[in-house]
Write a protein that holds these residues in place. Structure first.
Motif, short mmCIF file in Angstrom:
data_model
loop_
_atom_site.label_atom_id
_atom_site.label_comp_id
_atom_site.label_asym_id
_atom_site.label_seq_id
_atom_site.Cartn_x
_atom_site.Cartn_y
_atom_site.Cartn_z
N HIS A 322 0.84 -1.20 0.00
CA HIS A 322 0.00 0.00 0.00
C HIS A 322 0.87 1.25 0.00
O HIS A 322 0.61 2.21 -0.73
CB HIS A 322 -0.92 -0.03 1.23
CG HIS A 322 -1.89 1.10 1.28
ND1 HIS A 322 -2.68 1.36 2.38
CD2 HIS A 322 -2.20 2.08 0.38
CE1 HIS A 322 -3.43 2.41 2.15
NE2 HIS A 322 -3.16 2.86 0.94
N ARG A 323 1.94 1.23 0.80
CA ARG A 323 2.85 2.39 0.83
C ARG A 323 3.53 2.60 -0.52
O ARG A 323 3.72 3.74 -0.96
CB ARG A 323 3.90 2.20 1.93
CG ARG A 323 3.34 2.36 3.34
CD ARG A 323 4.46 2.52 4.36
NE ARG A 323 5.27 1.34 4.49
CZ ARG A 323 5.03 0.34 5.34
NH1 ARG A 323 3.97 0.40 6.12
NH2 ARG A 323 5.83 -0.70 5.41
N GLU A 324 3.90 1.50 -1.15
CA GLU A 324 4.53 1.63 -2.46
C GLU A 324 3.56 2.20 -3.48
O GLU A 324 3.93 2.97 -4.36
CB GLU A 324 5.04 0.26 -2.93
CG GLU A 324 6.17 -0.32 -2.10
CD GLU A 324 7.44 0.51 -2.18
OE1 GLU A 324 7.58 1.29 -3.13
OE2 GLU A 324 8.27 0.40 -1.27
N LEU A 325 2.30 1.84 -3.38
CA LEU A 325 1.29 2.40 -4.26
C LEU A 325 1.18 3.91 -4.06
O LEU A 325 1.14 4.68 -5.03
CB LEU A 325 -0.07 1.73 -4.00
CG LEU A 325 -1.26 2.35 -4.74
CD1 LEU A 325 -1.14 2.12 -6.24
CD2 LEU A 325 -2.57 1.76 -4.22
N LEU A 326 1.16 4.35 -2.80
CA LEU A 326 1.07 5.79 -2.52
C LEU A 326 2.32 6.52 -3.03
O LEU A 326 2.23 7.66 -3.50
CB LEU A 326 0.90 6.02 -1.01
CG LEU A 326 -0.37 5.44 -0.37
CD1 LEU A 326 -0.42 5.79 1.10
CD2 LEU A 326 -1.61 5.97 -1.09
N LEU A 327 3.47 5.87 -2.94
CA LEU A 327 4.70 6.48 -3.45
C LEU A 327 4.64 6.63 -4.96
O LEU A 327 5.07 7.64 -5.52
CB LEU A 327 5.91 5.65 -3.03
CG LEU A 327 7.27 6.16 -3.53
CD1 LEU A 327 7.55 7.57 -3.01
CD2 LEU A 327 8.39 5.21 -3.13
N CYS A 328 4.11 5.62 -5.64
CA CYS A 328 3.99 5.70 -7.10
C CYS A 328 3.09 6.87 -7.50
O CYS A 328 3.30 7.48 -8.56
CB CYS A 328 3.41 4.40 -7.65
SG CYS A 328 4.55 3.00 -7.59
N ILE A 329 2.11 7.20 -6.67
CA ILE A 329 1.23 8.33 -6.97
C ILE A 329 1.93 9.64 -6.67
O ILE A 329 1.85 10.60 -7.45
CB ILE A 329 -0.08 8.20 -6.16
CG1 ILE A 329 -0.82 6.94 -6.57
CG2 ILE A 329 -0.96 9.43 -6.33
CD1 ILE A 329 -1.87 6.50 -5.59
N SER A 330 2.64 9.72 -5.54
CA SER A 330 3.31 10.96 -5.15
C SER A 330 4.52 11.24 -6.05
O SER A 330 4.79 12.40 -6.38
CB SER A 330 3.76 10.87 -3.68
OG SER A 330 2.66 10.70 -2.83
N ASP A 331 5.22 10.18 -6.42
CA ASP A 331 6.38 10.32 -7.32
C ASP A 331 6.00 9.70 -8.66
O ASP A 331 6.48 8.63 -9.04
CB ASP A 331 7.59 9.62 -6.69
CG ASP A 331 8.84 9.78 -7.56
OD1 ASP A 331 8.84 10.65 -8.46
OD2 ASP A 331 9.80 9.03 -7.33
N ASP A 332 5.12 10.38 -9.36
CA ASP A 332 4.51 9.82 -10.56
C ASP A 332 5.53 9.50 -11.64
O ASP A 332 5.39 8.53 -12.38
CB ASP A 332 3.45 10.80 -11.09
CG ASP A 332 2.61 10.18 -12.19
OD1 ASP A 332 2.26 8.99 -12.06
OD2 ASP A 332 2.32 10.87 -13.18
N GLU A 333 6.59 10.31 -11.75
CA GLU A 333 7.60 10.11 -12.81
C GLU A 333 8.78 9.29 -12.33
O GLU A 333 9.79 9.19 -13.04
CB GLU A 333 8.06 11.48 -13.32
CG GLU A 333 6.92 12.30 -13.93
CD GLU A 333 7.40 13.66 -14.41
OE1 GLU A 333 8.63 13.92 -14.32
OE2 GLU A 333 6.57 14.45 -14.90
N GLN A 334 8.68 8.71 -11.12
CA GLN A 334 9.74 7.84 -10.58
C GLN A 334 11.10 8.52 -10.57
O GLN A 334 12.11 7.96 -11.01
CB GLN A 334 9.80 6.52 -11.38
CG GLN A 334 8.45 5.80 -11.51
CD GLN A 334 7.85 5.46 -10.16
OE1 GLN A 334 8.51 4.87 -9.32
NE2 GLN A 334 6.59 5.86 -9.95
#
Length: 745
Positions: A322-334
């Motif tokens: 779940h945390r990784e999913l939220l990170l993917c949203i916050s850091d959309d361009e990785q």
């Protein structure tokens, strides 16, 4: 350096947690104070505080006059224990807040004064009791102060602020209403006072001005209609025009005007409250960002590792996937960092429930794959998954409800119940065969548990009743009736499945948390009026059994009530002889049906005051909230943050549509460690057996929806106001503009 970074992280976590839960406590930022602040906000500390608050309020059930009498020493020890807990909680709060803020806060002063008054009164009462001198426990009326003024009760304080802010406008309408009431009373005195009319009880009709005012006030609530009109109506049909005009003006126009004024002011001040919360949340997120930011080119950012540490501190129960999913949203361009715009939205991300769905194989698919995967088995499972299967059993429930309402003595009805039970058991078995059992009986699957327990309880009760009837000639039909009624409650699922009813059902579910707020508000008002009522009217009315030969039993133990409506109506149990019966009387007054029959003499002023506070003000504010909740439910769609989450879930190939979701897949967002999946280097969630979904909008609170509505006024780049400016916002203030984030980053 590492220690300073850890302290900054802990402080940032406190700011983000405050933003997530809309707390606006100005706490100290020293490392020790921050650790104490995290402890202060721990859920166990809050639960313990509420436990002792309600224990303190419930002491009225055991103190004289008591429902369940306890020795004075026992209630005194419990009260002192509660007061010590309150003092400790207040001391803890003083340790984490700034001294000048603590001593300027009115609620802290109220708590200290309430503790001092309670101890003083307890000591005086105890000393007088030693000398057999009866006294009044006057400090009991301040006990609700603890429920209102502790930091955990900010929702109740908001409701009280709404009442306080609405009072000036209500006062003007109330004065006009009283003017109308007094004018109509004067006209009634002149019209009917000298015509020697009598009521059905043989009493003079409309000859005393104050009695006329009271009778017409009761007529506004329609409780004495048409009784109050009948003597005049019998004398002349034309006099009904007087009462019709009175009801139209005072019952329909003025009461509707009360609601309109309350709703208008409630909405205005609610918007101001929510706007303060929105600015406060933005401000706290900026403070957290400034603690963790690092320079990256021409902008400031929060590194991915620090972001992960922060989220783990703020929401330790969320799974790593779940945390990784939220990170993917916050850091959309990785890019390996989170910019300021995305960081500010973290509180909103954490507030959106993301449901983790884990796809499991059915045990039969592992044990007997050939049988479970055969064509007949697949056809059967498709039938059970089809919507027509649900509709069929909805129809069966409706037919069963009709049979329950029919003659229970008929043998055909008895046989039919066995048929319905068999059909329900077949339904459960088919669903367990089709859906994975652990997920079908998951902890979030309320309806599955409800259906299963009700069906097997009905089966057990039916078998038990049939056995007893055949062996002991004993028929326990009452047990079966209870089970049948519970089974009829399954009709709620039919209502919920109709699209046009879903807005209503969603709103009803969304207002449940706020119902607790208004429940607390009502509890405060009831406690205050109940304690005052016990001190004023205790022992004035006594209840006697129907066959009692005690003196004045027919007059409820009070000769003054002889031949009164109160005594003839057998309302003797409606008294203030203990805390519980006081609550029952106040509930009857809130409903306002036949409330005038339980009043007499000076008690009228007490009950009219309660009616004004509870029915005219608090109930109208509650109705205003219901109206606003429905408007929000109808008008708001998914937020930008929710849309971003859903888009990212679909991009990662880990999404599931609402209509694809059946009984077998719903799990909580807290997965065990063995079920958490990590990708390369543990940085990317993978879709191997794990998918995500935004929780149904029916689980959003109305406060969150209202806050989202007013947050639209704040640009994302707006850093927000200072804490002092936010707290001083007025309902008429324009939306202020602060310096942009770029200029202060």
């Amino acid at each position: 350096m590492a220690e300073a970074a850890a302290q900054d992280l802990l402080l940032a976590a406190a700011f983000v947690s405050d933003a997530q839960y809309n707390r606006n406590i100005p706490f100290k930022t020293s490392p020790e104070a921050v650790r104490l602040y995290h402890l202060y906000n721990h859920w166990m500390m809050r639960i313990a505080t509420y436990f002792f608050i309600f224990l303190n309020l419930s002491l009225a059930l055991f103190e004289e006059p008591a429902v369940y009498p306890l020795p004075f020493l026992a209630t005194s020890v419990l009260e002192v224990l509660c007061l010590l807990v309150f003092l400790g909680r207040l001391t803890h709060f003083a340790k984490v807040t700034l001294h000048n803020v603590f001593w300027k806060d009115t609620k802290n002063i109220c708590i200290m004064v309430a503790i001092l008054l309670s101890l003083t009164d307890l000591a005086i009462y105890g000393v007088l009791r030693m000398y057999d001198v009866r006294s009044i426990r006057w400090s009991r009326i301040v006990r609700p102060i603890f429920l209102i003024n502790f930091a955990e009760s900010r929702q109740i304080r908001r409701a009280f602020r709404s009442i306080r802010n609405t009072l000036p406008e209500i006062t003007y309408v109330f004065l006009l209403f009283m003017f109308s009431l007094l004018m109509f009373s004067l006209m009634a005195l002149k019209l009917f006072g000298e015509r020697n009319l009598q009521t059905a009880e043989g009493l003079p009709y409309f000859r005393n001005y104050l009695e006329i005012v009271f009778d017409l006030y009761v007529l506004v609530t329609t409780a004495n209609s048409p009784d109050v009109m009948m003597p005049a109506f019998d004398f002349s049909s034309w006099y009904t025009l007087f009462f019709i005009a009175f009801v139209i003006i005072n019952t329909y126009i003025f009461m509707s005007l009360f609601l309109a004024v309350v709703y208008n002011n409630y909405k205005k001040h609610l918007k101001n409250e929510i706007r303060k919360l929105a600015y406060m949340k933005r401000r706290k997120m900026i403070e957290a960002f400034n603690l963790l930011k690092e320079e990256e080119g021409e902008q400031f950012v929060v590194r991915e590792a620090r972001w992960k540490q922060l989220v783990k501190l703020v929401a330790p129960d969320t799974s790593s996937s779940h945390r990784e999913l939220l990170l993917c949203i916050s850091d959309d361009e990785q890019k390996g960092f989170v910019d300021k715009k995305s960081f500010v939205q973290l509180a909103d991300l954490l507030n959106i429930q993301v449901v983790t769905l884990r796809v499991r194989r059915h045990p039969l698919a592992r044990w007997v794959p050939a049988l479970y995967g055969s064509a007949p088995s697949q056809l059967l499972r498709r039938v059970v998954r089809h919507r027509a299967f649900v509709w069929t059993y909805d129809a069966i429930i409706l037919i069963n409800a009709i049979f329950i309402a029919l003659d229970e003595e008929s043998p055909y009805i008895s046989y039919a119940e066995w048929v319905f039970l068999a059909l329900y058991i077949i339904e459960i078995l088919l669903k367990v065969y089709t859906y994975e059992p652990r997920e079908f009986f998951g902890k979030t699957q309320f309806w599955n548990w409800f259906d299963t327990l009700i069906i097997f309880a009905a089966l057990t009760a039916t078998i038990l009743n049939a056995t007893l009837k055949s062996t002991l000639k004993y028929n326990s039909q009452q047990i079966l009736d209870i089970v049948f009624i519970l089974r009829v409650l399954r009709l709620i699922r039919i209502v919920d499945s109709i699209q046009r009813f879903q807005v209503i059902m969603n709103t009803l579910i969304n207002i449940v948390p706020t119902m607790l707020t208004f429940g607390g508000l009502t509890l405060v008002v009831y406690c205050v009026f109940a304690i005052i009522g016990m001190e004023l009217f205790h022992g004035k009315i006594q209840y006697f059994p129907a066959n009692s030969n005690a003196p004045h039993a027919l007059e409820c133990g009070n000769p003054a009530l002889k031949d009164s409506l109160f005594a003839r109506g057998k309302y003797c149990k409606n008294n203030f002889n203990n805390f519980a019966s006081s609550f029952i009387v106040l509930m009857e007054l809130t409903v306002v049906n036949q409330w005038h029959d339980i009043l007499s003499g000076p008690a009228k002023l007490y009950f009219i005051a309660f009616h004004i506070v509870m029915v005219i003000i608090i109930v109208n504010i509650f109705v205003s909230f219901i109206l606003e909740a429905f408007f929000v439910e109808y008008s708001l769609e998914k937020s930008e943050v929710e849309t971003a989450i859903e888009r990212k879930i679909q991009e990662l190939g880990m999404g599931v549509q609402e209509d694809e979701l059946q009984y077998e897949q719903l799990l909580d967002n807290m997965e065990s460690a063995e079920h958490e999946l990590e990708g390369e280097g543990g940085t990317k969630p993978q879709s191997k057996g794990l998918v995500f979904k935004i929780a149904s909008k029916r689980y959003r609170t109305v406060d969150a929806l209202l806050q989202r509505m007013f947050e639209a006024e704040i640009p994302l780049e707006d850093e927000g106001l200072s804490f002092e400016e936010i707290l001083n916002l007025s309902p008429t203030s324009a939306v202020p503009r602060s310096p942009s984030s770029e200029s202060t980053a």
